[in-house]
Structure formats: structure tokens, C-alpha cells
Scaffold this motif. Structure first.
Motif, PDB file in Angstrom:
ATOM      1  N   SER A   9      -8.094  -3.699   0.940  1.00 42.47           N
ATOM      2  CA  SER A   9      -6.949  -3.653   1.704  1.00 42.47           C
ATOM      3  C   SER A   9      -6.494  -2.355   2.508  1.00 42.47           C
ATOM      4  O   SER A   9      -7.020  -1.331   2.001  1.00 42.47           O
ATOM      5  CB  SER A   9      -5.696  -3.772   0.694  1.00 42.47           C
ATOM      6  OG  SER A   9      -5.707  -3.010  -0.117  1.00 42.47           O
ATOM      7  N   ALA A  10      -5.680  -2.601   3.620  1.00 46.33           N
ATOM      8  CA  ALA A  10      -5.054  -1.277   4.270  1.00 46.33           C
ATOM      9  C   ALA A  10      -3.671  -1.468   4.454  1.00 46.33           C
ATOM     10  O   ALA A  10      -3.335  -2.686   5.047  1.00 46.33           O
ATOM     11  CB  ALA A  10      -6.056  -1.202   5.457  1.00 46.33           C
ATOM     12  N   GLY A  39      -3.253   1.630   0.858  1.00 43.73           N
ATOM     13  CA  GLY A  39      -3.824   0.237   0.419  1.00 43.73           C
ATOM     14  C   GLY A  39      -5.017   0.502  -0.547  1.00 43.73           C
ATOM     15  O   GLY A  39      -5.552   1.773  -0.147  1.00 43.73           O
ATOM     16  N   LYS A  40      -5.314   0.039  -1.693  1.00 47.64           N
ATOM     17  CA  LYS A  40      -6.427   0.362  -2.474  1.00 47.64           C
ATOM     18  C   LYS A  40      -7.720   0.556  -1.741  1.00 47.64           C
ATOM     19  O   LYS A  40      -8.671   1.568  -2.040  1.00 47.64           O
ATOM     20  CB  LYS A  40      -6.402  -0.506  -3.738  1.00 47.64           C
ATOM     21  CG  LYS A  40      -5.029  -0.342  -4.517  1.00 47.64           C
ATOM     22  CD  LYS A  40      -5.380  -1.267  -5.964  1.00 47.64           C
ATOM     23  CE  LYS A  40      -6.159  -0.403  -6.749  1.00 47.64           C
ATOM     24  NZ  LYS A  40      -5.335   0.769  -7.260  1.00 47.64           N
ATOM     25  N   GLY A  41      -7.860  -0.188  -0.747  1.00 47.36           N
ATOM     26  CA  GLY A  41      -9.304  -0.272  -0.152  1.00 47.36           C
ATOM     27  C   GLY A  41      -9.476   1.012   0.721  1.00 47.36           C
ATOM     28  O   GLY A  41     -10.374   1.973   0.760  1.00 47.36           O
ATOM     29  N   LEU A  42      -8.406   1.266   1.637  1.00 46.61           N
ATOM     30  CA  LEU A  42      -8.346   2.270   2.362  1.00 46.61           C
ATOM     31  C   LEU A  42      -8.368   3.487   1.608  1.00 46.61           C
ATOM     32  O   LEU A  42      -8.920   4.513   2.171  1.00 46.61           O
ATOM     33  CB  LEU A  42      -7.327   2.286   3.434  1.00 46.61           C
ATOM     34  CG  LEU A  42      -6.965   3.485   4.269  1.00 46.61           C
ATOM     35  CD1 LEU A  42      -8.201   3.228   5.496  1.00 46.61           C
ATOM     36  CD2 LEU A  42      -5.751   3.248   5.054  1.00 46.61           C
ATOM     37  N   ASN A  43      -7.545   3.777   0.696  1.00 39.41           N
ATOM     38  CA  ASN A  43      -7.507   4.736  -0.181  1.00 39.41           C
ATOM     39  C   ASN A  43      -8.843   5.358  -0.638  1.00 39.41           C
ATOM     40  O   ASN A  43      -9.308   6.425  -0.713  1.00 39.41           O
ATOM     41  CB  ASN A  43      -6.631   4.787  -1.587  1.00 39.41           C
ATOM     42  CG  ASN A  43      -5.203   4.415  -1.128  1.00 39.41           C
ATOM     43  OD1 ASN A  43      -4.660   5.225   0.063  1.00 39.41           O
ATOM     44  ND2 ASN A  43      -4.253   4.082  -1.690  1.00 39.41           N
ATOM     45  N   THR A  93       1.715  -3.549   3.890  1.00 48.83           N
ATOM     46  CA  THR A  93       2.720  -2.699   3.694  1.00 48.83           C
ATOM     47  C   THR A  93       2.973  -2.505   2.239  1.00 48.83           C
ATOM     48  O   THR A  93       2.655  -3.465   1.591  1.00 48.83           O
ATOM     49  CB  THR A  93       3.930  -2.739   4.069  1.00 48.83           C
ATOM     50  OG1 THR A  93       4.749  -4.045   4.010  1.00 48.83           O
ATOM     51  CG2 THR A  93       4.207  -2.558   5.780  1.00 48.83           C
ATOM     52  N   ALA A  94       3.116  -1.334   1.553  1.00 48.59           N
ATOM     53  CA  ALA A  94       3.467  -0.934   0.074  1.00 48.59           C
ATOM     54  C   ALA A  94       4.495  -0.361   0.182  1.00 48.59           C
ATOM     55  O   ALA A  94       4.778   0.676   0.692  1.00 48.59           O
ATOM     56  CB  ALA A  94       2.203  -0.265  -0.674  1.00 48.59           C
ATOM     57  N   HIS A  95       5.605  -0.684  -0.711  1.00 46.25           N
ATOM     58  CA  HIS A  95       6.676  -0.150  -0.693  1.00 46.25           C
ATOM     59  C   HIS A  95       6.956   0.621  -2.115  1.00 46.25           C
ATOM     60  O   HIS A  95       6.850  -0.155  -3.177  1.00 46.25           O
ATOM     61  CB  HIS A  95       7.805  -1.250  -0.749  1.00 46.25           C
ATOM     62  CG  HIS A  95       7.754  -1.924   0.636  1.00 46.25           C
ATOM     63  ND1 HIS A  95       8.642  -1.835   1.641  1.00 46.25           N
ATOM     64  CD2 HIS A  95       6.870  -3.005   0.957  1.00 46.25           C
ATOM     65  CE1 HIS A  95       8.237  -2.473   2.525  1.00 46.25           C
ATOM     66  NE2 HIS A  95       7.162  -3.245   2.140  1.00 46.25           N
TER      67      HIS A  95
END
Length: 305
Positions: A9-10, A39-43, A93-95
Motif C-alpha cells: 500500500s501507498a 502506507g505500510k508498503g511505501l514505508n 489515506t491513513a488518519h
């Protein structure tokens, strides 16, 4: 160089800092707000790249301002993005609410990430040509199953962060070479509240398992046997966002510098990589944000020197 394919994810993280979490129906004042790539993937991709890994990111972004910003970040970090699709859905998005103790709570709106239900030809080729495949559970399970099949056929070493925990097909976890949950995720997956027993269960059938315990360190196991407890590096945490992703990215980057995906990972290699991952994540929690908190190879090397 052994390449690392990160399928995941991103998101753009929308981060609010506050003294505590509000009660249901309550309004409180926050002390700060930031938009931070995440995002866990992008991170994990960014963490691996900063620790010296040659990284390909596979996923989807929307044709919007957040998508443009995240594509620019990938380019800046030297991460190859030919496997990133453009979606008609908005960028994920992550809030995130971060309280003064450094702990956080997160609500994710998947957006474009949810459209990655199968692999295209470019993504399949990228995985097959990699030494390591890194995945999380913020994409549909169907594409994770496909990716594992491609990786296994090509002899690629597979790494899974099972977060968020969701129902997985029978045999899926045992088909992964390395699984890296935190203590809560490990308990949800195994029913074992003791992280040692959870690690033993997750590592059955010649799988590596590393259960992260925050300030208590991590438990490492292989083939149903716990090999030891790795202590954490003591620091004053200000924000734990992406600490786990930094840990995984650093771990795989270090492995990629030492071994190829087709070569069995030795205990010595895994333990050394674990040391680098522990230091990298300890640095990340002393800084605010997700990708903004991740250290460089030089920073981690200096601490370990």
C-alpha cells in the motif's frame, strides 16, 4: 545487486498530535497536524532504500495531488516504480492520532490500494527478477496469493508483515519464508498470548518468524524453535508510527546486501540483520512521522560502529 520487490500500500498519512484520544462523542484540541507519505508498503520500501537496498515498489496510486507527491517521493528515494499503476480511485489515506506518549491509533481508507486485486505482467516480472519479495496485508489477499506463487516458482525469498490481521488461505503463512508480526498480531494469528509460543507456532515448517515487542525487543524463531530474544535499544520514543515498517525494511535491506533470495538465509545472517533492524527502528521512534522518521544507512552504521 540483489533487488527487493515491495508489493504493498501507498498512502498519504494525515497526522494529528494530541494529549490523549477523545472519548466517544467528545471533541478535543490537537497540538499539531502534518501530511506525511506513508502506507505500510511505501514505508517498507523507503526504509529498505535508505538502508542501502535496491528497491522496486509495486502497487497503485490515484491521479490526484497525493498520488503525484508519492510518485515524487519514490523517485527521490531511488525506488523504481514501473510496477505502480494509476487508478481512477483516490490515493489511499491513513488518519493517524498520535498522543504525547508516542503511541498512535490509525484508520486507513484504502482508495487505490483496494484496486490491486491481481498482478500485471510488469509486476510479475519484477517479482520473479527480485531476490526478496516483501508484502503486508493492506492489499487484497488475492494479489498476495498470486505474488507468493510467482515468488516461489522463481526461488525468491518472501517476507510478510501480517498487518492488519485478516483471514488468510490455509497454508499461506507456512508458504512464506519470513513472517514479522508484532505481539498483538502474533496472538491474533496463533491464539498464543505468550510471544515465545506464538513465534514457535508461526515458524513451523521451516519458516522464520520474528515477533516484535516494542520496547521489550523481539523474539526470533525458526522451524518451530525459538532462537532467542533480541533486546531493544533504549530510547525516548516520541512517535511509534512506522516503527515496525522501518524494522522490516532495514531487516530485508541488510539481508539483501549479504545473501541472494535463492540462497538459504543462515542464522548468523538473520541475527546480524536483526541488529540493524533494531537500531533503525529505535531511531525512527525518536522522530515524528512515517517516512520522515526513517534513518539512513550511515546513521545506523554509525550507531553500530
Amino acid at each position: 545487486m540483489n533487488r527487493i520487490a515491495v508489493l504493498g500500500s501507498a498512502n498519504m498519512d494525515l497526522v494529528v498530535r494530541q494529549s490523549r484520544l477523545p472519548r466517544p462523542g467528545e471533541t478535543i484540541f490537537g497540538s499539531g497536524f502534518d501530511t506525511v507519505p506513508g502506507g505500510k508498503g511505501l514505508n517498507q520500501a523507503v526504509a529498505a532504500a535508505r538502508l542501502g537496498g535496491a528497491v522496486d515498489f509495486l502497487g497503485a496510486l490515484g491521479a490526484d495531488a497525493y498520488g503525484t507527491q508519492l510518485r515524487a517521493l519514490l523517485a527521490t528515494e531511488g525506488i523504481r516504480s514501473t510496477g505502480v499503476r494509476e487508478s481512477s480511485e483516490s490515493t489511499g489515506t491513513a488518519h493517524i492520532s498520535v498522543v504525547d506518549s508516542g503511541e498512535n491509533s490509525i484508520v486507513v481508507v484504502s482508495g487505490a490500494n483496494a484496486t490491486v486485486t491481481d498482478l500485471d505482467d510488469t509486476q510479475r516480472t519484477t517479482i520473479a527478477d527480485a531476490a526478496f519479495l516483501v508484502m503486508q496485508c493492506e492489499l487484497p489477499v488475492a494479489v498476495l496469493v498470486q505474488a507468493i506463487a510467482v515468488a516461489r516458482e522463481a526461488g525468491v525469498f518472501t517476507v510478510l508483515t501480517p498487518a492488519p490481521v485478516m483471514p488468510l488461505p490455509d497454508g499461506f503463512l507456512s508458504s512464506v519464508d519470513l513472517v514479522v508480526p508484532n505481539q498483538i498480531e502474533a496472538e491474533e494469528l496463533t491464539g498464543e498470548s505468550d510471544p515465545v509460543r506464538a513465534a514457535e507456532s508461526l515458524s513451523a515448517n521451516k519458516t522464520w518468524a520474528i515477533v516484535t515487542l516494542g520496547a521489550e525487543g523481539s523474539v526470533i524463531a525458526y522451524n518451530g524453535e525459538v532462537l532467542g530474544l533480541a533486546p531493544a535499544r533504549p530510547v525516548q520514543a516520541v512517535d511509534t508510527t512506522a516503527a515496525g515498517d522501518t524494522f522490516v525494511g532495514a531487516l530485508v535491506a541488510r539481508l539483501a546486501l549479504k545473501v541472494g533470495g535463492s540462497v538459504p538465509v543462515s542464522e548468523d545472517d538473520m541475527v546480524e540483520a536483526l541488529r540493524w533492524a533494531t537500531v533503525a527502528s529505535s531511531v525512527a521512534v525518536t522522530r515524528v512521522g512515517a517516512t520522515t522518521s526513517m534513518p539512513s544507512l550511515a546513521e545506523v552504521a554509525a550507531i553500530l560502529a
